[in-house]
Design an enzyme around this catalytic site. Structure first.
Site, PDB file in Angstrom:
ATOM      1  N   ASN A  82       2.633 -12.631  -0.148  1.00 50.58           N
ATOM      2  CA  ASN A  82       2.838 -11.205  -0.446  1.00 50.58           C
ATOM      3  C   ASN A  82       1.527 -10.448  -0.653  1.00 50.58           C
ATOM      4  O   ASN A  82       1.464  -9.239  -0.431  1.00 50.58           O
ATOM      5  CB  ASN A  82       3.718 -11.098  -1.708  1.00 50.58           C
ATOM      6  CG  ASN A  82       3.682  -9.714  -2.314  1.00 50.58           C
ATOM      7  OD1 ASN A  82       4.328  -8.797  -1.824  1.00 50.58           O
ATOM      8  ND2 ASN A  82       2.897  -9.541  -3.379  1.00 50.58           N
ATOM      9  N   THR A  86      -5.052  -2.538   1.524  1.00 51.63           N
ATOM     10  CA  THR A  86      -5.309  -1.560   2.589  1.00 51.63           C
ATOM     11  C   THR A  86      -6.768  -1.119   2.499  1.00 51.63           C
ATOM     12  O   THR A  86      -7.345  -1.081   1.406  1.00 51.63           O
ATOM     13  CB  THR A  86      -4.413  -0.306   2.442  1.00 51.63           C
ATOM     14  OG1 THR A  86      -4.522   0.181   1.106  1.00 51.63           O
ATOM     15  CG2 THR A  86      -2.970  -0.599   2.750  1.00 51.63           C
ATOM     16  N   ASP A  88      -7.886   1.918   4.614  1.00 50.46           N
ATOM     17  CA  ASP A  88      -7.504   2.833   5.698  1.00 50.46           C
ATOM     18  C   ASP A  88      -8.665   3.688   6.191  1.00 50.46           C
ATOM     19  O   ASP A  88      -9.602   4.001   5.452  1.00 50.46           O
ATOM     20  CB  ASP A  88      -6.388   3.765   5.220  1.00 50.46           C
ATOM     21  CG  ASP A  88      -5.088   3.020   4.898  1.00 50.46           C
ATOM     22  OD1 ASP A  88      -5.006   1.818   5.194  1.00 50.46           O
ATOM     23  OD2 ASP A  88      -4.169   3.666   4.365  1.00 50.46           O
ATOM     24  N   TYR A 147      -4.839  -2.731   9.217  1.00 53.61           N
ATOM     25  CA  TYR A 147      -3.604  -3.130   8.514  1.00 53.61           C
ATOM     26  C   TYR A 147      -2.472  -3.395   9.512  1.00 53.61           C
ATOM     27  O   TYR A 147      -1.762  -4.395   9.398  1.00 53.61           O
ATOM     28  CB  TYR A 147      -3.240  -2.010   7.538  1.00 53.61           C
ATOM     29  CG  TYR A 147      -2.079  -2.296   6.627  1.00 53.61           C
ATOM     30  CD1 TYR A 147      -2.252  -3.001   5.430  1.00 53.61           C
ATOM     31  CD2 TYR A 147      -0.800  -1.832   6.930  1.00 53.61           C
ATOM     32  CE1 TYR A 147      -1.176  -3.236   4.573  1.00 53.61           C
ATOM     33  CE2 TYR A 147       0.271  -2.057   6.076  1.00 53.61           C
ATOM     34  CZ  TYR A 147       0.081  -2.757   4.903  1.00 53.61           C
ATOM     35  OH  TYR A 147       1.134  -2.987   4.044  1.00 53.61           O
ATOM     36  N   PRO A 177       8.695  -4.447   4.905  1.00 50.74           N
ATOM     37  CA  PRO A 177       9.107  -3.336   4.030  1.00 50.74           C
ATOM     38  C   PRO A 177       8.694  -1.999   4.627  1.00 50.74           C
ATOM     39  O   PRO A 177       7.670  -1.886   5.302  1.00 50.74           O
ATOM     40  CB  PRO A 177       8.314  -3.582   2.730  1.00 50.74           C
ATOM     41  CG  PRO A 177       7.754  -4.971   2.829  1.00 50.74           C
ATOM     42  CD  PRO A 177       7.605  -5.242   4.304  1.00 50.74           C
ATOM     43  N   ILE A 180       7.431   1.557  -0.261  1.00 53.61           N
ATOM     44  CA  ILE A 180       7.978   1.082  -1.530  1.00 53.61           C
ATOM     45  C   ILE A 180       7.144   1.664  -2.670  1.00 53.61           C
ATOM     46  O   ILE A 180       5.906   1.751  -2.564  1.00 53.61           O
ATOM     47  CB  ILE A 180       7.945  -0.469  -1.586  1.00 53.61           C
ATOM     48  CG1 ILE A 180       8.574  -1.082  -0.323  1.00 53.61           C
ATOM     49  CG2 ILE A 180       8.631  -0.975  -2.846  1.00 53.61           C
ATOM     50  CD1 ILE A 180      10.019  -0.732  -0.058  1.00 53.61           C
TER      51      ILE A 180
END
Ligand code: NDP
Length: 240
Positions: A82, A86, A88, A147, A177, A180
């Site tokens: 899990n 990131t 970005d 990512y 997912p 979230i």
């Protein structure tokens, strides 16, 4: 003796909810984390779940960490990959470090943790590996070539390893997912987030517990015929 599960990045966000769901199923849970000591301590105080700190992007650290979990709790039958980050930015502005760090942790972590545990699962004839991918690995996302590539890679990794584990009672599945409500999404600027939520048919962000429910299904005894699957939990945002 109950089965032992390790959840990487298992002390907060989606990982915390997964740790709790697996604990509720009666598994002995170990929660790995990367560096946030405060959250890890608060998590153990609240749940009684043991925490183990190491960097999932570090191959040797995963081998040593899994050995420490085995020593403390018993052989690892369940791994939930899990942990993720990131970094970005559009390609023009993305540094090689931003690319490499996301690949190293998000995708490399799955390889490292699987290497550390797959052999034992095979010897014992039972195992569950669940990898947390992303809607952005399925659909791509502006400003996230690192990512999206790492998460897309996770989905390929899952299908390949599922084929290797099938004859030994090991299932390997992924969850993709959508958006979230965790610290990771809280870091998205509010105007961008508003536009994202407007595109989610159910009209809201998902909850970490809604991802954990899917992980619990894959990790159950009854989940033995489900392998190589990706379960999208995204409020209908991307139908894949
Ligand atoms: P958070 O940022 O809330 O938590 C990330 C967790 O990963 C933390 O426990 C953190 O540890 C851990 N971590 C980060 N780097 C490392 C590392 N190198 N080694 C070990 N642990 C590490 O993330 P979320 O809960 O939001 O996300 C969890 C997973 O779900 C990620 O893989 C993410 O990509 C994926 N996902 C999330 C979505 C979302 O909308 N939130 C959407 C789609 C996918 P520490 O606390 O020590 O920092």
């Amino acid at each position: 003796m109950s089965r032992v599960a390790i959840v990487t990045g298992g002390t907060r966000g989606i990982g915390e909810a997964i740790s709790l769901a697996l604990q509720e199923m009666g598994y002995t849970v170990a929660a790995n984390y990367g560096g946030n000591e405060e959250k890890a301590k608060a998590f153990t105080d609240k749940t009684g779940i043991a925490t183990f700190k190491w960097d999932v992007g570090d191959h040797q650290a995963c081998l040593d960490g899994c050995a420490a979990v085995t020593e403390a709790l018993g052989p690892i039958d369940i791994v939930v990959n899990n942990a993720g980050i990131t970094r970005d930015g559009v390609l023009a502005k993305m540094s090689f470090d931003d690319w490499n760090e996301v690949m190293r942790i998000n995708l490399g972590g799955c390889f490292n943790m699987s290497k550390a545990t797959f052999g034992g699962m095979r010897e014992r004839g039972w195992g569950r590996i669940v990898n947390i991918g992303s809607i952005n690995g399925q659909a791509g996302q502006y400003g996230q070539v690192n990512y999206a590539a790492a998460k897309s890679g996770i989905h390929g990794f899952t299908k390949a390893l599922a084929q290797e584990g099938a004859k030994s009672g090991i299932t390997v599945n992924a969850i993709a997912p959508g958006y979230i409500d965790t610290d990771m999404v809280a870091a998205v600027p509010a105007p961008v987030l508003e536009k994202i939520v407007a595109k989610i048919p159910v009209g809201r962000l998902g909850q970490a517990s809604e991802i954990a429910r899917g992980v619990a299904f894959f990790c159950s005894e009854e989940g033995g015929f489900v392998t190589g699957s990706t379960l999208s939990i995204n409020g209908g945002q991307h139908m894949y």
